[in-house]
Design a protein around this motif. Structure first.
Motif, PDB file in Angstrom:
ATOM      1  N   ILE B  63      24.791 -28.544 -56.526  1.00 45.93           N
ATOM      2  CA  ILE B  63      24.345 -28.763 -55.138  1.00 45.93           C
ATOM      3  C   ILE B  63      25.546 -29.122 -54.271  1.00 45.93           C
ATOM      4  N   LEU B  64      26.464 -29.920 -54.804  1.00 41.75           N
ATOM      5  CA  LEU B  64      27.674 -30.292 -54.056  1.00 41.75           C
ATOM      6  C   LEU B  64      28.502 -29.060 -53.728  1.00 41.75           C
ATOM      7  N   ILE B  65      28.703 -28.224 -54.716  1.00 45.05           N
ATOM      8  CA  ILE B  65      29.496 -27.017 -54.492  1.00 45.05           C
ATOM      9  C   ILE B  65      28.804 -26.126 -53.464  1.00 45.05           C
ATOM     10  N   ALA B  66      27.486 -25.977 -53.591  1.00 43.70           N
ATOM     11  CA  ALA B  66      26.737 -25.141 -52.644  1.00 43.70           C
ATOM     12  C   ALA B  66      26.822 -25.696 -51.229  1.00 43.70           C
ATOM     13  N   SER B  67      27.046 -26.995 -51.097  1.00 45.22           N
ATOM     14  CA  SER B  67      27.124 -27.585 -49.756  1.00 45.22           C
ATOM     15  C   SER B  67      28.552 -27.590 -49.224  1.00 45.22           C
ATOM     16  N   GLY B  68      29.481 -27.009 -49.983  1.00 45.90           N
ATOM     17  CA  GLY B  68      30.833 -26.839 -49.457  1.00 45.90           C
ATOM     18  C   GLY B  68      31.873 -27.793 -50.023  1.00 45.90           C
ATOM     19  N   ILE B  69      31.472 -28.659 -50.914  1.00 47.30           N
ATOM     20  CA  ILE B  69      32.452 -29.566 -51.528  1.00 47.30           C
ATOM     21  C   ILE B  69      33.268 -28.745 -52.529  1.00 47.30           C
ATOM     22  N   SER B  70      34.566 -28.980 -52.584  1.00 50.89           N
ATOM     23  CA  SER B  70      35.406 -28.204 -53.495  1.00 50.89           C
ATOM     24  C   SER B  70      34.969 -28.425 -54.932  1.00 50.89           C
ATOM     25  N   PRO B  71      35.007 -27.369 -55.737  1.00 51.40           N
ATOM     26  CA  PRO B  71      34.597 -27.516 -57.148  1.00 51.40           C
ATOM     27  C   PRO B  71      35.349 -28.646 -57.843  1.00 51.40           C
ATOM     28  N   GLN B  72      36.609 -28.796 -57.509  1.00 48.70           N
ATOM     29  CA  GLN B  72      37.403 -29.857 -58.153  1.00 48.70           C
ATOM     30  C   GLN B  72      36.806 -31.233 -57.885  1.00 48.70           C
ATOM     31  N   ALA B  73      36.424 -31.468 -56.626  1.00 54.94           N
ATOM     32  CA  ALA B  73      35.844 -32.760 -56.265  1.00 54.94           C
ATOM     33  C   ALA B  73      34.427 -32.888 -56.810  1.00 54.94           C
ATOM     34  N   ALA B  74      33.697 -31.772 -56.779  1.00 56.15           N
ATOM     35  CA  ALA B  74      32.283 -31.814 -57.164  1.00 56.15           C
ATOM     36  C   ALA B  74      32.094 -32.145 -58.630  1.00 56.15           C
ATOM     37  N   VAL B  75      33.019 -31.668 -59.481  1.00 55.81           N
ATOM     38  CA  VAL B  75      32.793 -31.866 -60.920  1.00 55.81           C
ATOM     39  C   VAL B  75      33.437 -33.153 -61.434  1.00 55.81           C
ATOM     40  N   ALA B  76      33.966 -33.979 -60.540  1.00 58.66           N
ATOM     41  CA  ALA B  76      34.519 -35.259 -60.989  1.00 58.66           C
ATOM     42  C   ALA B  76      33.394 -36.050 -61.640  1.00 58.66           C
ATOM     43  N   ARG B  77      33.544 -36.327 -62.933  1.00 60.74           N
ATOM     44  CA  ARG B  77      32.454 -36.918 -63.697  1.00 60.74           C
ATOM     45  C   ARG B  77      32.233 -38.379 -63.341  1.00 60.74           C
ATOM     46  N   ASP B  78      30.985 -38.754 -63.284  1.00 63.56           N
ATOM     47  CA  ASP B  78      30.672 -40.180 -63.226  1.00 63.56           C
ATOM     48  C   ASP B  78      31.077 -40.772 -64.571  1.00 63.56           C
ATOM     49  N   LYS B  79      31.623 -41.959 -64.529  1.00 61.39           N
ATOM     50  CA  LYS B  79      32.174 -42.553 -65.737  1.00 61.39           C
ATOM     51  C   LYS B  79      31.075 -42.931 -66.725  1.00 61.39           C
ATOM     52  N   ALA B  80      31.264 -42.556 -67.994  1.00 59.83           N
ATOM     53  CA  ALA B  80      30.344 -42.998 -69.037  1.00 59.83           C
ATOM     54  C   ALA B  80      30.654 -44.456 -69.331  1.00 59.83           C
ATOM     55  N   ARG B  81      29.625 -45.266 -69.506  1.00 58.22           N
ATOM     56  CA  ARG B  81      29.844 -46.678 -69.737  1.00 58.22           C
ATOM     57  C   ARG B  81      29.005 -47.188 -70.890  1.00 58.22           C
TER      58      ARG B  81
END
Lengths: 379, 106
Positions: B63-81
């Motif tokens: 959804i982020l990529i479709a809304s124009g966010i760069s793929p690099q930024a969009a796939v930044a993973r939320d940290k596993a904790r």
């Protein structure tokens, strides 16, 4: 490359977002510089409590009471649902030493005209039926409020941007730009220089280090604070519940301490804090990791006070750096450096943020705060 | 349900099924300034449920990529904790015992 603003705000948490909003509202060309994303520090790691009853007395209390009144209408002002809801708070005395402190808190707030209640142990049990009996001595109870932090901060920034704010996320700042003893703006880690007549540093736990670049020794320290969130439960807690030792024990430079601060979110999850370890003691490699002590301490606290939670599942932990000052008074106001205003080390953040934003805007626009800031720390 | 209703396209699908967060809420978070999976998680609570984003994170990235966010930024993973799987507080007893506490199967 150099860019020019009226004001630069460092730090995208409760205070930075509010200051940026109020400056933009006042017509000042403002840049909000945030090293990661909005609400990435302690402002994005708390339980959303709009805390009144444990305020310092004096001007802090005056501003606190102004703060909660402003919070009531903030959602309307920002045209957003910030999740504001009146909500009860219990501060609980677990032992004789805490009892003495709590009695002082109660007397002070009562004399100041707050509608604060003193609850006996039996009354506390009626307020929180899941609390284990015979574990606590008494509590104060006050109806304050809660908000949803992210809705609040993003709404502040959105409105500010509509009024001209330049938001720069993922933009770490390297230093204050000093020229002849005056602050001229900010130098970013990218090398870019941003010029401004007024720079406001509201960077929480990062304030001290950052202000060293202006030759200032800002006494805002931080602890590594840890929390858990559980699976959702049916209604279990009715108030924000915190140990009377929470603030004094959880913030200090000596040893790690765990005192209980527990709250059930609107969605049923139980938020549990908090272990704190002085920043210097938290080894850098593990700074962002939950500690074994936190697990063991929380287990011990819950077994003692809310034993039913022992079987409940934790979904996630998180860690933040939580800023504080030794006197619990904030570093707030114009600094000794021309062109530099400081706003950090507040005992409670959410509640003071709207008022602090307003005061900073007054300082910038009119040259004076409109309130007496002399009780706060001046650097 | 009629044949038509059953095959009609879902206009506002649930993205986070644990917390029942719909696509419209994700889009609203992006409208409010959220630019990453983590920011959207914090704003909407998508990814805060029992599966901790295992199901929805990938959908939110898209959804982020479709809304124009760069793929690099969009796939930044939320940290596993910690804990990586839901874990009862009884397991945190800090004792030296070798007792195993079996994580309940999800």
């Amino acid at each position: 490359m150099r860019r020019q603003f009226d004001c630069i705000v460092i730090g995208g948490g409760y205070f930075g977002c509010s200051i940026a909003y109020h400056l933009s509202k006042a017509g000042k060309a403002t840049a909000l510089i945030e090293q990661k994303e909005i609400a990435s520090g302690a402002s994005g790691a708390n339980f959303g409590c709009v805390q009144v009853q444990d305020s310092n007395m004096g001007m802090s209390l005056t501003l606190t009471l102004r703060g909660i009144e402003r919070m009531r209408t903030m959602g309307q002002e920002l045209q957003a649902d910030i999740g504001f809801e009146p909500f009860g708070s219990l501060i609980v005395a677990e032992d004789a030493a805490q009892l003495q402190e709590l009695e002082n808190l109660y007397q002070q707030k009562k004399e100041a005209g707050l509608d604060i209640d003193w609850l006996s142990a039996a009354q506390v049990l009626r307020a929180e039926p899941n609390l284990a009996p015979k574990r606590i001595l008494a509590a104060t109870r006050y109806t304050q409020a809660k908000i949803y932090p992210f809705h609040y901060m993003y709404a502040l920034v959105k409105k500010a941007r509509e009024q001209g704010l330049t938001l720069m996320e993922h933009t770490p700042a390297a230093s204050l730009w000093m020229e002849g003893g005056t602050c001229k703006g900010v130098i970013l880690c990218s090398g870019e220089a941003l010029r401004a007549e007024q720079t406001i540093v509201s960077a929480g736990s990062w304030t001290r280090e950052f202000c060293q670049t202006a030759g200032l020794d800002v006494p805002v320290y931080s602890v590594k604070a840890e929390a858990f969130v559980t699976e959702p439960l049916k209604p279990f807690l009715n108030n924000f519940y915190s140990s009377a030792g929470f603030f004094t024990e959880a913030h200090g430079q000596e040893a790690a301490a765990t005192s209980l601060c527990i709250h059930q979110s609107h969605h049923g999850n139980i938020l549990i804090g908090e272990t704190a370890k002085p920043d210097g003691r938290a080894e850098l490699a593990y700074a962002d990791m939950s500690s074994v002590e936190h697990c063991a301490h929380i287990h011990a606290l819950l077994t003692r006070y809310f034993p039913a939670l022992e079987q409940v599942q934790v979904l996630r932990s998180w860690v933040t750096r939580s800023p504080y000052t030794e006197s619990c008074q904030p570093v707030f106001g114009p600094s000794s450096v021309e062109g530099l205003i400081l706003a950090a080390g507040f005992k409670s953040a959410a509640i003071l943020s709207p008022v602090v934003g307003d005061i900073v805007a007054q300082l910038v626009v009119k040259g004076k705060a409109g309130v007496d800031l002399s009780e706060f720390i001046y650097v | 349900m009629t044949q038509q209703e059953h095959t009609a396209p879902i206009t506002d699908p649930i993205i986070c099924r644990c917390e029942e967060i719909r696509k419209s809420e994700i889009l609203q978070a992006i409208e409010m300034g959220c630019r990453s999976v983590t920011a959207i998680k914090k704003y909407t609570r998508a990814g805060m449920g029992v599966c901790q984003g295992r199901t929805c994170a990938r959908l939110i990235e898209q959804i982020l990529i479709a809304s124009g966010i760069s793929p690099q930024a969009a796939v930044a993973r939320d940290k596993a904790r910690f804990p990586i799987v839901p874990c009862p507080i009884s397991a945190f007893n800090g004792s030296d015992k070798e007792d195993q506490v079996d994580a309940p199967s999800i």
